[in-house]
Design an enzyme around this catalytic site. Structure first.
Site, PDB file in Angstrom:
ATOM      1  N   GLY A  17       0.932  -1.046  -0.062  1.00 28.67           N
ATOM      2  CA  GLY A  17       0.080   0.156   0.360  1.00 28.67           C
ATOM      3  C   GLY A  17       1.440   1.623   0.090  1.00 28.67           C
ATOM      4  O   GLY A  17       0.767   2.494   0.901  1.00 28.67           O
ATOM      5  N   LEU A  19       1.637   3.340  -1.869  1.00 25.60           N
ATOM      6  CA  LEU A  19       1.158   4.970  -2.537  1.00 25.60           C
ATOM      7  C   LEU A  19      -0.493   5.393  -1.870  1.00 25.60           C
ATOM      8  O   LEU A  19      -0.783   6.526  -2.187  1.00 25.60           O
ATOM      9  CB  LEU A  19       0.696   3.877  -4.704  1.00 25.60           C
ATOM     10  CG  LEU A  19       1.765   3.912  -4.749  1.00 25.60           C
ATOM     11  CD1 LEU A  19       1.504   4.340  -6.470  1.00 25.60           C
ATOM     12  CD2 LEU A  19       3.008   4.946  -4.927  1.00 25.60           C
ATOM     13  N   TYR A 146     -14.807  -3.162   8.746  1.00 26.43           N
ATOM     14  CA  TYR A 146     -13.101  -2.073   9.145  1.00 26.43           C
ATOM     15  C   TYR A 146     -13.177  -2.945  10.029  1.00 26.43           C
ATOM     16  O   TYR A 146     -12.116  -2.983  10.347  1.00 26.43           O
ATOM     17  CB  TYR A 146     -13.199  -1.127   9.023  1.00 26.43           C
ATOM     18  CG  TYR A 146     -12.078  -0.136   8.612  1.00 26.43           C
ATOM     19  CD1 TYR A 146     -10.776  -0.890   7.895  1.00 26.43           C
ATOM     20  CD2 TYR A 146     -11.952   0.769   9.457  1.00 26.43           C
ATOM     21  CE1 TYR A 146      -9.808  -0.100   8.355  1.00 26.43           C
ATOM     22  CE2 TYR A 146     -10.742   1.676   9.881  1.00 26.43           C
ATOM     23  CZ  TYR A 146      -9.182   0.945   9.217  1.00 26.43           C
ATOM     24  OH  TYR A 146      -8.076   1.780   9.308  1.00 26.43           O
TER      25      TYR A 146
HETATM   26  N1  SER Z   1      -9.018   6.802   8.849  1.00 26.92           N
HETATM   27  C1  SER Z   1     -10.226   5.549   9.503  1.00 26.92           C
HETATM   28  C2  SER Z   1     -10.822   6.137   8.381  1.00 26.92           C
HETATM   29  O1  SER Z   1     -12.093   7.003   8.222  1.00 26.92           O
HETATM   30  C3  SER Z   1      -9.587   4.959  10.357  1.00 26.92           C
HETATM   31  O2  SER Z   1      -8.726   4.452  10.634  1.00 26.92           O
HETATM   32  O3  SER Z   1     -11.800   4.538   8.177  1.00 26.92           O
END
Ligand code: SER
Length: 320
Positions: A17, A19, A146
């Protein structure tokens, strides 16, 4: 064990990752620290920089070929799909974030790599976690794919450290803010975009409400934190899931006020969308005393200092 006995072996750091928003700055930081030839940046997109290799992190065999080809001793595995984009394609986000981590950890064990870095996030916390000064250890009930992938990844990292002695280290980054590369698909992205729009158009429509506090960090602090965590003696690293780390917490209204000190006519409006719900499930500030105690973490940038640097360095975009 051959690798570990030979202390003279040159450090070779593979970055996935490379870039991305963090990758592009971390590669620069690592090259300043260890020399250009010690760093092998990789990404799914091609690039012209020295030692660059194209790598799809879901292709484990290709990853292994690069480890062998370059005599890799460390991996910084940054490739991932962030929170907002992950909600649009949860299966893909899970596969990208978890399958690639499993490959990195398996290859680290197989090839006896010295150290692995893997980023976690404030997204591991959820609606029931304490909101203010969120502790290192508390209830964690992430409700984005996530966050779920990051929390599972943290458990996996601790597991492979305990079971196979893979020296994997991790930070729970807050929202990262820098001027060199744009973030993509995150909930904290507004805090970068606001500077671009302030400078380019003098106004900004924010996708979070005025009073949504989130933990944030200027990119130079994030790069320094990452490199110092990775340099710390192994015995100092007491947290093998991922360290809470923090610098500044602010709301969009406070950030806008900071911008107005430099651009008085700046105008912000608020039009919250689905990302508001994600932001509300995350902490508004973080207790990072373990990082300060174990390896001497301390931030250098506050909101106004960051605002000045961002507004000075962003190139004015062409408005459309
Ligand atoms: N910055 C990330 C996001 O907003 C959180 O780790 O998904």
């Amino acid at each position: 064990m051959e690798h570990r006995k030979n202390n003279q072996k040159m450090m070779k750091i593979l970055v996935t990752g490379a870039l991305g928003q963090l990758g592009s700055e971390l590669v620069t930081g690592l090259r300043e620290e260890y020399g250009v030839d010690s760093v092998i940046p990789t990404d799914i997109r091609p690039d012209e920089q020295p030692n660059f290799e194209v790598l799809d992190v879901l292709d484990k065999k290709a990853m292994e070929r690069l480890i062998v080809k370059h005599g890799v001793t460390q991996i910084y595995h940054l490739a991932a799909m962030l929170s907002a984009r992950g909600e649009e394609m949860p299966s893909k986000a899970w596969r990208l974030n978890i399958d690639s981590l499993v490959s990195v950890l398996e290859l680290a064990e197989k090839h006896k790599l010295d150290r692995i870095y893997w980023p976690s996030s404030i997204a591991v916390f959820g609606p029931t976690s304490p909101k203010e000064n969120t502790p290192q250890d508390c209830i964690m009930d992430p409700n984005t794919i996530y966050g779920i992938s990051k929390l599972s990844g943290e458990r996996l990292c601790e597991y492979v450290f305990n079971k196979f002695d893979v020296d994997v280290r991790s930070l729970r980054y807050p929202g990262l803010i820098g001027y060199k590369a744009l973030p993509g698909g995150g909930t904290t992205d507004y805090a970068v975009d606001i500077y671009h729009k302030a400078k380019g158009e003098g106004k900004f429509s924010c996708f979070l409400t005025a009073d949504t506090y989130l933990p944030m960090m200027y990119m130079d602090d994030a790069v320094r934190a990452t490199i110092s965590l990775m340099k710390a003696p192994k015995e100092n690293i007491k947290v093998r899931t991922s360290y809470n780390i923090s610098a500044i917490s602010f709301s969009p209204a406070e950030q806008a006020a900071s911008i107005k000190k430099m651009i008085p006519e700046f105008d912000i409006t608020y039009n919250p969308d689905s990302r508001q719900q994600i932001a509300e499930s995350w902490p508004s500030s973080i207790d990072d005393s373990a990082a300060r105690r174990d390896w001497g973490w301390k931030e250098e940038y506050d909101l106004d200092k960051m605002t000045e640097i961002m507004l000075e360095n962003i190139e004015t975009p062409v408005s459309h």
